[in-house]
Design a protein around this motif. Structure first.
Motif, PDB file in Angstrom:
ATOM      1  N   ALA A  51      21.513  13.158 -13.498  1.00  0.00           N
ATOM      2  CA  ALA A  51      20.110  13.127 -13.928  1.00  0.00           C
ATOM      3  C   ALA A  51      19.290  12.213 -13.034  1.00  0.00           C
ATOM      4  O   ALA A  51      18.157  12.541 -12.656  1.00  0.00           O
ATOM      5  CB  ALA A  51      20.019  12.677 -15.384  1.00  0.00           C
ATOM      6  N   VAL A  52      19.858  11.072 -12.670  1.00  0.00           N
ATOM      7  CA  VAL A  52      19.147  10.131 -11.791  1.00  0.00           C
ATOM      8  C   VAL A  52      18.920  10.754 -10.414  1.00  0.00           C
ATOM      9  O   VAL A  52      17.827  10.673  -9.838  1.00  0.00           O
ATOM     10  CB  VAL A  52      19.929   8.813 -11.668  1.00  0.00           C
ATOM     11  N   GLU A  53      19.955  11.386  -9.865  1.00  0.00           N
ATOM     12  CA  GLU A  53      19.817  12.010  -8.550  1.00  0.00           C
ATOM     13  C   GLU A  53      18.796  13.147  -8.581  1.00  0.00           C
ATOM     14  O   GLU A  53      18.024  13.329  -7.631  1.00  0.00           O
ATOM     15  CB  GLU A  53      21.186  12.536  -8.094  1.00  0.00           C
ATOM     16  N   LEU A  54      18.779  13.886  -9.683  1.00  0.00           N
ATOM     17  CA  LEU A  54      17.779  14.949  -9.829  1.00  0.00           C
ATOM     18  C   LEU A  54      16.371  14.372  -9.800  1.00  0.00           C
ATOM     19  O   LEU A  54      15.476  14.913  -9.139  1.00  0.00           O
ATOM     20  CB  LEU A  54      18.005  15.703 -11.138  1.00  0.00           C
ATOM     21  N   LYS A  55      16.167  13.261 -10.489  1.00  0.00           N
ATOM     22  CA  LYS A  55      14.835  12.649 -10.510  1.00  0.00           C
ATOM     23  C   LYS A  55      14.417  12.180  -9.128  1.00  0.00           C
ATOM     24  O   LYS A  55      13.248  12.295  -8.750  1.00  0.00           O
ATOM     25  CB  LYS A  55      14.823  11.472 -11.493  1.00  0.00           C
ATOM     26  N   VAL A  56      15.372  11.660  -8.356  1.00  0.00           N
ATOM     27  CA  VAL A  56      15.067  11.229  -6.983  1.00  0.00           C
ATOM     28  C   VAL A  56      14.638  12.427  -6.138  1.00  0.00           C
ATOM     29  O   VAL A  56      13.631  12.381  -5.423  1.00  0.00           O
ATOM     30  CB  VAL A  56      16.297  10.533  -6.348  1.00  0.00           C
ATOM     31  N   LEU A  57      15.388  13.509  -6.209  1.00  0.00           N
ATOM     32  CA  LEU A  57      15.063  14.715  -5.439  1.00  0.00           C
ATOM     33  C   LEU A  57      13.719  15.295  -5.858  1.00  0.00           C
ATOM     34  O   LEU A  57      12.909  15.705  -5.013  1.00  0.00           O
ATOM     35  CB  LEU A  57      16.165  15.758  -5.615  1.00  0.00           C
ATOM     36  N   ILE A  58      13.473  15.327  -7.147  1.00  0.00           N
ATOM     37  CA  ILE A  58      12.223  15.896  -7.667  1.00  0.00           C
ATOM     38  C   ILE A  58      11.031  15.048  -7.235  1.00  0.00           C
ATOM     39  O   ILE A  58       9.983  15.572  -6.861  1.00  0.00           O
ATOM     40  CB  ILE A  58      12.286  16.020  -9.202  1.00  0.00           C
ATOM     41  N   GLU A  59      11.196  13.727  -7.285  1.00  0.00           N
ATOM     42  CA  GLU A  59      10.101  12.843  -6.858  1.00  0.00           C
ATOM     43  C   GLU A  59       9.809  13.012  -5.371  1.00  0.00           C
ATOM     44  O   GLU A  59       8.650  12.994  -4.951  1.00  0.00           O
ATOM     45  CB  GLU A  59      10.464  11.383  -7.156  1.00  0.00           C
ATOM     46  N   GLN A  60      10.840  13.184  -4.561  1.00  0.00           N
ATOM     47  CA  GLN A  60      10.632  13.434  -3.130  1.00  0.00           C
ATOM     48  C   GLN A  60       9.855  14.733  -2.914  1.00  0.00           C
ATOM     49  O   GLN A  60       8.982  14.811  -2.039  1.00  0.00           O
ATOM     50  CB  GLN A  60      11.979  13.485  -2.404  1.00  0.00           C
ATOM     51  N   MET A  61      10.173  15.747  -3.698  1.00  0.00           N
ATOM     52  CA  MET A  61       9.432  17.003  -3.599  1.00  0.00           C
ATOM     53  C   MET A  61       7.994  16.827  -4.066  1.00  0.00           C
ATOM     54  O   MET A  61       7.059  17.336  -3.449  1.00  0.00           O
ATOM     55  CB  MET A  61      10.121  18.103  -4.417  1.00  0.00           C
ATOM     56  N   ARG A  62       7.825  16.133  -5.182  1.00  0.00           N
ATOM     57  CA  ARG A  62       6.478  15.955  -5.735  1.00  0.00           C
ATOM     58  C   ARG A  62       5.549  15.262  -4.743  1.00  0.00           C
ATOM     59  O   ARG A  62       4.384  15.635  -4.604  1.00  0.00           O
ATOM     60  CB  ARG A  62       6.555  15.142  -7.028  1.00  0.00           C
ATOM     61  N   GLU A  63       6.074  14.254  -4.029  1.00  0.00           N
ATOM     62  CA  GLU A  63       5.264  13.549  -3.038  1.00  0.00           C
ATOM     63  C   GLU A  63       4.785  14.501  -1.940  1.00  0.00           C
ATOM     64  O   GLU A  63       3.648  14.397  -1.475  1.00  0.00           O
ATOM     65  CB  GLU A  63       6.066  12.398  -2.439  1.00  0.00           C
ATOM     66  N   GLN A  64       5.668  15.404  -1.524  1.00  0.00           N
ATOM     67  CA  GLN A  64       5.301  16.351  -0.476  1.00  0.00           C
ATOM     68  C   GLN A  64       4.344  17.428  -0.991  1.00  0.00           C
ATOM     69  O   GLN A  64       3.430  17.848  -0.278  1.00  0.00           O
ATOM     70  CB  GLN A  64       6.558  16.996   0.117  1.00  0.00           C
ATOM     71  N   VAL A  65       4.571  17.854  -2.222  1.00  0.00           N
ATOM     72  CA  VAL A  65       3.735  18.916  -2.801  1.00  0.00           C
ATOM     73  C   VAL A  65       2.277  18.477  -2.915  1.00  0.00           C
ATOM     74  O   VAL A  65       1.361  19.300  -2.859  1.00  0.00           O
ATOM     75  CB  VAL A  65       4.312  19.334  -4.161  1.00  0.00           C
ATOM     76  N   GLN A  66       2.047  17.151  -3.071  1.00  0.00           N
ATOM     77  CA  GLN A  66       0.682  16.648  -3.164  1.00  0.00           C
ATOM     78  C   GLN A  66      -0.145  16.991  -1.931  1.00  0.00           C
ATOM     79  O   GLN A  66      -1.365  17.007  -1.973  1.00  0.00           O
ATOM     80  CB  GLN A  66       0.682  15.136  -3.356  1.00  0.00           C
ATOM     81  N   ASN A  67       0.526  17.278  -0.824  1.00  0.00           N
ATOM     82  CA  ASN A  67      -0.192  17.582   0.419  1.00  0.00           C
ATOM     83  C   ASN A  67      -0.184  19.060   0.756  1.00  0.00           C
ATOM     84  O   ASN A  67      -0.493  19.453   1.882  1.00  0.00           O
ATOM     85  CB  ASN A  67       0.441  16.796   1.588  1.00  0.00           C
ATOM     86  N   VAL A  68       0.168  19.899  -0.203  1.00  0.00           N
ATOM     87  CA  VAL A  68       0.223  21.352   0.052  1.00  0.00           C
ATOM     88  C   VAL A  68      -1.056  22.010  -0.452  1.00  0.00           C
ATOM     89  O   VAL A  68      -1.498  21.749  -1.568  1.00  0.00           O
ATOM     90  CB  VAL A  68       1.459  21.979  -0.644  1.00  0.00           C
TER      91      VAL A  68
END
Length: 288
Positions: free
Chosen positions: A270-287
């Motif tokens: 669950a922790v690793e999933l949150k890390v991956l999702i947060e990394q994606m969310r940061e990038q999605v902000q610029n799409v």
């Protein structure tokens, strides 16, 4: 192809003695917001600039700046108002006739007289047309840059989606072991307390605990979100808002998985999933 919202472009050139330079800058924004700064001589172009930007961009804060420098050859030509000059000369002669002390005005004095010299209004149409052409070229550059950066973001997102798939597989592989360990813990606790309970009652308790800690649905939804995100990344249209929504859904499932976790390995997933999702969310902000 997805696009980034951050980019810069510059295009300059000349037309009929006028030097033009466009600078376009775009940054992240929830919607498309266009700021246009034009020289006074080309102020009439603003509606067309906004229209063309809106037709080709979906999101982002866009700043459009046009600089204009007119050469001496492009300066407005001077012309004389013959009627006003003739009237002024007649008035000067009349004054000379009436006064012997009066002197004839010099040429510069005549030119300084209000209304004698008039500036011919230059034809701005060729400059306007060229300015719009240069603006389209700048937009092409800006969009090309946004697409290149968008492809980099796309590859990063795909890598993180692979990581989420791997974490979901780990969690699924752990499910049978987690259930077995849950049974062992319950039986050990009952033995420790020296409590006699019939097998049916034990099975009922195990079923209830299993239901509370069952994460199959969360894992299924995570897999569904991964598949949907991959489909969205293949669309040839602005997808930023859809990706924003998917990131929220990813977070919801990861949080639920963490809250239901019955062992340290599932918690780590669950922790690793949150890390991956947060990394994606940061990038999605610029799409876009």
């Amino acid at each position: 192809m997805i696009r980034s919202m951050t980019a810069f472009a510059r295009v300059d050139g000349e037309v009929e003695g006028a030097e033009l330079a466009w600078e376009l800058r775009s940054v992240n924004h929830r919607y498309l917001e266009c700021f246009v700064r034009l020289p006074e001589e080309l102020r009439a172009l603003e509606p067309k600039v906004r229209e063309r930007a809106s037709a080709r961009l979906g999101r982002g804060k866009l700043e459009c700046v046009l600089r204009l420098r007119l050469s001496s050859q492009a300066a407005a030509a001077l012309a004389l108002d013959d009627e006003r000059l003739h009237a002024l000369l007649e008035a000067c002669r009349e004054v000379e006739i009436r006064s012997v002390e009066a002197s004839s005005p010099g040429v510069m004095d005549l030119l300084r007289w209000p209304g004698v010299v008039k500036e011919a209004e230059p034809d701005r149409k060729p400059v306007q047309e060229k300015a719009l052409l240069f603006f389209e070229e700048a937009l092409d550059q800006l969009i090309a840059t946004r697409e290149r950066e968008g492809e980099q973001i796309r590859q990063l997102l795909l890598t993180r989606l692979d990581g989420i798939d791997e974490q979901v597989r780990k969690a699924r592989q752990r499910l049978p072991e987690v259930r077995d360990r849950l049974r062992e813990k319950l039986l050990a606790r009952l033995e420790e307390l020296q409590v006699r309970v019939d097998n049916d009652r034990i099975e009922q308790e195990l079923v209830m605990l299993a239901q509370k800690m069952d994460v199959d649905e969360e894992l299924d939804r995570l897999e569904g979100h991964v598949a949907e995100t991959r489909r969205v990344l293949e669309r040839d249209e602005p997808v930023g808002r859809r990706l924003d929504f998917l990131m929220q859904e990813f977070n919801r499932e990861a949080n639920t998985l963490g809250s239901k976790s019955a062992d340290s390995d599932t918690t780590a997933v669950a922790v690793e999933l949150k890390v991956l999702i947060e990394q994606m969310r940061e990038q999605v902000q610029n799409v876009e």
